[in-house]
Design a protein around this motif. Structure first.
Motif, PDB file in Angstrom:
ATOM      1  N   ILE A   1       0.834  -1.208   0.000  1.00  9.65           N
ATOM      2  CA  ILE A   1       0.000   0.000   0.000  1.00  9.65           C
ATOM      3  C   ILE A   1       0.866   1.254   0.000  1.00  9.65           C
ATOM      4  CG2 ILE A   1      -1.593   1.342   1.435  1.00  9.65           C
ATOM      5  CD1 ILE A   1      -2.940  -1.310   2.190  1.00  9.65           C
ATOM      6  N   LEU A   2       1.888   1.291   0.845  1.00  7.56           N
ATOM      7  CA  LEU A   2       2.759   2.469   0.883  1.00  7.56           C
ATOM      8  C   LEU A   2       3.481   2.653  -0.448  1.00  7.56           C
ATOM      9  CD1 LEU A   2       4.343   2.191   4.455  1.00  7.56           C
ATOM     10  CD2 LEU A   2       2.567   3.776   3.693  1.00  7.56           C
ATOM     11  N   ASP A   3       3.985   1.576  -1.003  1.00  6.87           N
ATOM     12  CA  ASP A   3       4.666   1.674  -2.296  1.00  6.87           C
ATOM     13  C   ASP A   3       3.703   2.109  -3.394  1.00  6.87           C
ATOM     14  OD1 ASP A   3       6.961   0.873  -1.028  1.00  6.87           O
ATOM     15  OD2 ASP A   3       6.890  -1.197  -1.769  1.00  6.87           O
ATOM     16  N   SER A   4       2.455   1.711  -3.261  1.00  4.58           N
ATOM     17  CA  SER A   4       1.443   2.099  -4.243  1.00  4.58           C
ATOM     18  C   SER A   4       1.205   3.600  -4.226  1.00  4.58           C
ATOM     19  CB  SER A   4       0.134   1.355  -3.958  1.00  4.58           C
ATOM     20  OG  SER A   4      -0.902   1.796  -4.802  1.00  4.58           O
ATOM     21  N   PHE A   5       1.100   4.178  -3.028  1.00 10.40           N
ATOM     22  CA  PHE A   5       0.935   5.634  -2.929  1.00 10.40           C
ATOM     23  C   PHE A   5       2.131   6.348  -3.564  1.00 10.40           C
ATOM     24  CE2 PHE A   5      -2.383   4.948   0.317  1.00 10.40           C
ATOM     25  CZ  PHE A   5      -3.270   5.949  -0.023  1.00 10.40           C
ATOM     26  N   GLU A   6       3.335   5.867  -3.300  1.00 11.00           N
ATOM     27  CA  GLU A   6       4.515   6.499  -3.879  1.00 11.00           C
ATOM     28  C   GLU A   6       4.556   6.308  -5.393  1.00 11.00           C
ATOM     29  OE1 GLU A   6       8.198   8.437  -4.368  1.00 11.00           O
ATOM     30  OE2 GLU A   6       6.493   8.601  -3.006  1.00 11.00           O
ATOM     31  N   ALA A   7       3.981   5.192  -5.883  1.00 13.42           N
ATOM     32  CA  ALA A   7       3.968   4.920  -7.321  1.00 13.42           C
ATOM     33  C   ALA A   7       2.801   5.589  -8.042  1.00 13.42           C
ATOM     34  CB  ALA A   7       3.933   3.412  -7.558  1.00 13.42           C
ATOM     35  N   ARG A   8       2.011   6.399  -7.336  1.00 13.91           N
ATOM     36  CA  ARG A   8       0.943   7.208  -7.933  1.00 13.91           C
ATOM     37  C   ARG A   8      -0.210   6.362  -8.472  1.00 13.91           C
ATOM     38  NH1 ARG A   8       4.339  11.277 -11.790  1.00 13.91           N
ATOM     39  NH2 ARG A   8       2.296  12.243 -11.954  1.00 13.91           N
ATOM     40  N   ILE A   9      -0.472   5.235  -7.812  1.00 11.59           N
ATOM     41  CA  ILE A   9      -1.528   4.338  -8.291  1.00 11.59           C
ATOM     42  C   ILE A   9      -2.904   4.697  -7.740  1.00 11.59           C
ATOM     43  CG2 ILE A   9      -2.339   1.939  -8.266  1.00 11.59           C
ATOM     44  CD1 ILE A   9       0.596   1.079  -8.419  1.00 11.59           C
ATOM     45  N   PRO A  10      -3.095   4.891  -6.418  1.00  8.57           N
ATOM     46  CA  PRO A  10      -4.453   5.108  -5.911  1.00  8.57           C
ATOM     47  C   PRO A  10      -5.035   6.476  -6.234  1.00  8.57           C
ATOM     48  CG  PRO A  10      -2.936   4.405  -4.167  1.00  8.57           C
ATOM     49  CD  PRO A  10      -2.121   4.828  -5.328  1.00  8.57           C
TER      50      PRO A  10
END
Length: 817
Positions: free
Chosen positions: A744-753
């Motif tokens: 989840i944290l990596d997803s936020f940094e990867a601009r996904i959500p």
């Protein structure tokens, strides 16, 4: 010349006495004296299917012979253009003046918005007079524009002065690129460093590019400013990059400025002495340094002037690129007049890019902002040396007004948080504060929801007090508006989670107060909300929705946050919130010395908890059902979020908690779900058509709902409400928690959500296909609070002191066990 106005919708607000004043206003300016024959007031949708109309109208006129506004028309009883057939119902209120009014400018004010009773798409729309301190959805195809509608029956002629006036470009002075970070490209100059890239026009005083990246990873290469067609932008609204002046003589922007010059020397660009109308001259410069962008500006005003808008520089952002928001303290929020005016220092936050802080180093200035949802635009303008007058006009005294402003990157994570860029770059996006509407909202161009204020409160307490931005103060202020009678999406009569959300927020935000002054001031209003919850309980102590039976086939809207699932009657989600609210109400009453209230609320919370499991647990599946309808049926669609929420709040018997989580995890494995980067599905079974509303079903074809499985709230993956699942994993010490949290944290940094406005990235199918609507819902950030708690950054920071009897705190089994 004879004219007919169309009104622009704008913000609701409080007056100087703290009473709700549902006003909005528009000023239209003409080239010569106008004879006003009437006005047209457009209706709009509020997102709940209601058409809203004005009840009160006041028209003020500014005659050519005087500077004061005078009332030339007023009524408290505008008729509602409502028909029994909604297809034939007019969306416009036509108002004709008995005698035309003569003047050079007119201001229209409306109050006391009311809703028309309608029926469409198989569901009835109830109504009540609204008291809304937040603007509602701009709605449908009624764009929020400052426009003028000529009265065609009188063949009015004449052109408003806000049309484009193409003046000659600025004269070029010295153009000396100083180093490799300065580039010239045609008629523009670009400057860039490790965290910022900014582009300046060499033809007129305007920005062509602005972006930043507080983590210095290169994202500043993506322009955050509006780059749409100039013709379309100017036709839609008065939003421009650069200086703006608007008074009785018309609106003047950077494409209408008079003579001036531009020079570039090293990393400094200066727009010299460009003319703004007859009496105003300005000089503005920007200098990009390693750690900051410095702006110097000077107004030179030949004589005292009054303007509707006077911005030495305006930044216009495209919300489709990033849902940029302004986090700043309000100036005189209860005063009558234009809203959206803030004090420095202020923070501009762009999700996926980070935050920049604007600090005033010299002079007197304020920040004005507004947004257009339909056009996906937000602007922030710097107003120098102005006094805000009654009614919202700006007074600028003759002379020179100098300011110096520093713009710098800033990380605004919670006081204690993991060393992950998601918190430094993304955390501030949780707080969708709208200064022009005075409250926390779904995002910077959306509406507030009453039933999410507790999420902001939990986030604000995790953030800590003070600092820049002061999200604790802004959240408390938003709650005060709601407690004082304000509304928004989620009317308490129909949404069972709205009153609990407000009571929870009050308990959380007052938990760390050194005294009880604030709590004492608002206790009667908090108590009213708690009593409203108490008044809806049945004999078993559970809260009951009296508006909806929630029987299969009723096909109605939801009674809670889950808008396209027909929750109603005995609703597991709202009852869980009611349990937390009553527990906190008991704690607040105890702090204030109201022993009888404290005992009543504590007993009621205990009784609700006792009945929750026995009433809503489905022994056939081993899951807690979403709701029990009036016909006695349990509606169980494998609600991950509700079962997780019950674990978090201590509503599940201790011996049943681990087995319940085992069943959730087994179901995930059976379905092969591994898409944690997109979030957590709210349900893990298809929603049948009979348990979804007709309006908002998304084109459902199959009765069993399998054709929409994974779409939106029918098992779509989202960070919204994922808080409860992630927190429950932590409370039960599940080993899989760490891997999911990291995803989840990596997803936020990867601009996904989180995406731009209207991109739909807030919900996704399991293969990543977008199936949401906003692009950014502030609900999505709530999951970051759960990760803080699970990693030990709070309880130690968030829960040092108990917030009354909050079942969320301290004991994973709940204090009321």
């Amino acid at each position: 010349m004879n004219a007919h106005f169309e009104l622009r919708r704008g913000p609701f607000r409080y007056d100087a006495q703290g009473q709700i004043n549902q006003s909005y206003q528009e000023t239209s300016v003409f080239t010569s004296r106008v004879s006003l024959s009437g006005v047209t007031l457009p209706a709009y949708w509020d997102g709940n299917g209601f058409r809203r109309f004005a009840k009160h109208l006041r028209i003020l006129c500014r005659p050519a012979s005087q500077a004061e506004w005078v009332v030339c028309f007023e009524t408290d009883d505008l008729p509602l253009p409502v028909s029994d057939d909604p297809e034939k119902c007019s969306l416009l209120q036509q108002v004709k003046l008995a005698q035309p009014a003569e003047g050079i400018a007119f201001r229209l004010e409306c109050e006391a918005m009311v809703a028309a009773r309608q029926r469409f798409a198989g569901r009835e729309q109830n109504f009540r007079p609204e008291q809304v301190p937040f603007a509602l959805f701009y709605g449908g195809d009624h764009r929020q524009r400052r426009t003028i509608r000529w009265d065609v029956s009188n063949h009015g002629e004449g052109v408003p002065l806000n049309q484009t006036l193409w003046h000659a470009p600025l004269t070029r002075g010295t153009i000396l690129p100083g180093n490799e970070c300065i580039t010239l490209a045609g008629g523009a100059c670009f400057m860039e460093n490790a965290w910022c890239r900014v582009g300046f026009s060499l033809r007129r005083p305007a920005l062509t590019f602005l972006s930043w990246d507080c983590e210095c990873t290169g994202r500043q290469s993506e322009n955050l400013l509006e780059e749409g067609s100039l013709k379309q932008t100017m036709a839609a609204n008065p939003a421009w990059q650069g200086p703006l002046w608007f008074d009785d003589n018309g609106r003047i922007g950077p494409f209408q400025m008079g003579e001036g010059a531009v020079s570039v020397e090293g990393a400094r660009i200066t727009y010299h002495r460009f003319q703004i109308g007859a009496n105003v001259t300005a000089t503005v410069s920007f200098e990009l340094q390693a750690e900051q962008l410095v702006m110097d500006a000077e107004w030179e005003i030949a004589q005292d002037a009054t303007a509707y808008e006077a911005e030495v520089w305006r930044f216009l952002f495209n919300l489709k690129k990033a849902v940029t928001c302004v986090l700043a303290p309000l100036i005189n929020p209860h005063s009558d007049g234009a809203q959206g005016r803030c004090a420095f220092p202020a923070v501009l936050h762009a999700p996926n890019f980070g935050s920049i802080r604007l600090s005033l180093l010299e002079g007197d200035a304020l920040l004005g902002m507004d947004s257009h949802r339909a056009d996906a635009q937000l602007w922030a303008g710097i107003v120098a040396g102005a006094e805000v007058q009654a009614g919202g006009d700006l007074f600028l005294k003759a002379g020179r007004h100098k300011i110096r402003l520093k713009i710098e990157p800033v990380a605004a994570p919670p006081e204690k948080s993991p060393d992950h860029p998601a918190y430094r770059r993304m955390w501030a996006g949780f707080f969708g504060f709208r200064p022009e509407l005075m409250g926390m909202s779904n995002n910077s161009a959306s509406v507030n929801c009453l039933f999410t204020i507790h999420q902001f409160a939990d986030g604000a307490r995790a953030h800590g007090r003070g600092g820049i931005p002061d999200v604790h103060g802004m959240t408390r202020y938003s709650l005060e508006l709601l407690l004082r009678g304000g509304s928004g999406y989620g009317y308490p009569e129909y949404f069972m989670d709205s009153n609990p959300s407000c009571v929870i927020a009050a308990g959380v935000l007052s938990a760390d107060d050194q005294d009880t002054c604030w709590l004492e001031q608002y206790w009667s209003r908090i108590r009213d909300r708690a009593e409203a919850i108490m008044g809806l309980r049945n004999d078993e102590g559970l809260v009951v929705c009296t508006k909806y039976t929630a029987n299969s086939g009723e096909r109605i809207w939801s009674c809670n946050w889950w808008d396209v699932v027909t929750f109603g009657h005995i609703d597991a989600y709202s009852n869980a919130l009611a349990f937390r609210a009553l527990s906190l109400a008991a704690g607040m009453a105890h702090r204030l010395g109201y022993g009888e209230d404290a005992s009543r609320y504590a007993r009621s919370a205990a009784k609700l908890k006792e009945a929750y499991w026995s009433t809503l647990f489905n022994p056939a599946t081993g899951w807690i059902a979403g709701w029990k309808s009036a016909d006695g049926q349990l509606h169980d669609h494998a609600f991950v979020m509700i079962n997780s929420m019950a674990i978090c709040y201590g509503l599940v018997p201790p011996a049943e908690r681990a087995p319940l989580m085992d069943r959730i995890q087994t179901r995930f494995k059976e379905l092969g779900y591994t898409s944690w980067m997109y979030g957590v599905p709210g349900v893990l079974a298809p929603l049948p058509a009979q348990d979804t509303p007709k309006h908002g079903s998304g084109g459902l074809n199959r009765e069993d709902g399998r054709d929409l499985f994974e779409v939106y709230q029918s098992a779509g993956a989202t960070m919204s409400m994922a808080y409860y699942y992630i927190r429950a994993l932590g409370l039960l010490n599940r080993p899989e928690r760490a891997e999911i949290e990291q995803a989840i944290l990596d997803s936020f940094e990867a601009r996904i959500p989180v995406g731009g406005l209207h991109t739909g990235t807030d919900w996704r199918m399991w293969d990543g296909t977008c199936c949401g609507y906003e692009g950014l819902l502030t609900d999505q950030y709530y999951v970051l609070v759960a990760i803080l708690q699970n990693k030990g950054c709070s309880p130690s920071a968030l829960f040092q002191k108990p917030a009354g009897d909050d079942p969320m705190e301290g004991n994973p089994h709940g204090r009321n066990h």
